[in-house]
Design a protein around this motif. Structure first.
Motif, mmCIF file in Angstrom:
data_model
loop_
_atom_site.group_PDB
_atom_site.id
_atom_site.type_symbol
_atom_site.label_atom_id
_atom_site.label_comp_id
_atom_site.label_asym_id
_atom_site.label_seq_id
_atom_site.Cartn_x
_atom_site.Cartn_y
_atom_site.Cartn_z
ATOM 1 N N LYS A 1 -9.717 -13.168 -5.558
ATOM 2 C CA LYS A 1 -10.599 -12.034 -5.280
ATOM 3 C C LYS A 1 -9.903 -10.754 -5.706
ATOM 4 O O LYS A 1 -8.686 -10.717 -5.874
ATOM 5 N N LYS B 1 0.825 -1.217 0.000
ATOM 6 C CA LYS B 1 0.000 0.000 0.000
ATOM 7 C C LYS B 1 0.859 1.267 0.000
ATOM 8 O O LYS B 1 0.506 2.254 -0.646
ATOM 9 N N ASP C 1 -9.987 -6.636 -4.555
ATOM 10 C CA ASP C 1 -10.565 -5.704 -3.584
ATOM 11 C C ASP C 1 -10.768 -4.329 -4.190
ATOM 12 O O ASP C 1 -10.433 -4.072 -5.346
ATOM 13 N N GLU C 2 -11.322 -3.417 -3.401
ATOM 14 C CA GLU C 2 -11.663 -2.089 -3.903
ATOM 15 C C GLU C 2 -10.433 -1.256 -4.269
ATOM 16 O O GLU C 2 -10.543 -0.292 -5.021
ATOM 17 N N ASP C 3 -9.263 -1.592 -3.756
ATOM 18 C CA ASP C 3 -8.034 -0.881 -4.115
ATOM 19 C C ASP C 3 -7.459 -1.351 -5.441
ATOM 20 O O ASP C 3 -6.449 -0.826 -5.903
ATOM 21 N N GLY C 4 -8.050 -2.384 -6.030
ATOM 22 C CA GLY C 4 -7.545 -2.926 -7.288
ATOM 23 C C GLY C 4 -6.501 -4.005 -7.094
ATOM 24 O O GLY C 4 -5.869 -4.436 -8.056
#
Length: 145
Positions: A128, A105, A130-133
């Protein structure tokens, strides 16, 4: 052991000059070996990436002054297709269930304009996004990168 015309020998992994005891293998087989298993998984991933034709790079930055500037990324791979962004993809290997992605991150926040739009985490769980790509891939999908 002789079998037909071929001699079959059994060699142990980690056996450096026949000094490895059966006790070590017993601990390894029953999950009681006191080693960093993440290190072994990272080596397996490195072998899969190398066999898939990737050159192996990593990123490490240390700072005694600012801890928020410290980060370590397991692998950087380049993707064959280039877009309007660079084709460098960071790859983190996270065996086990409890892990953090602080380095990934930090890298995303600092160098997002220089990286591909794909960020990968290889882990023990299912696929999966996630919303952060961040794309979470099962470890066995490593050769598909």
């Amino acid at each position: 052991m002789l079998y037909g015309r071929y001699e079959i020998t059994y060699e142990h992994a980690f056996d450096e000059g026949s000094i490895v005891s059966e006790d070590l293998y017993r601990k390894l087989m029953f999950g009681k070996l006191e080693i960093d298993e993440g290190m072994l998984i990272e080596n397996i991933v490195a072998q899969m990436l190398n066999a898939s034709g990737h050159k192996l790079y990593f990123y490490s930055k240390s700072s005694r002054i600012d801890s928020s500037d410290r980060m370590e990324i397991d692998f950087l791979i380049s993707k064959a297709s280039t877009t309007n962004r660079h084709n460098i993809c960071p790859l983190e290997v996270k065996p086990g269930k409890n892990y953090t992605l602080s380095s990934l991150k930090k890298l995303m926040a600092k160098y997002d304009n220089y990286l591909s739009t794909s960020y990968y985490v290889l882990h023990d769980d299912d696929l999966k996004i996630d919303e952060d790509g961040i794309v979470y891939l099962p470890l066995y999908m490593t050769p598909l990168l």
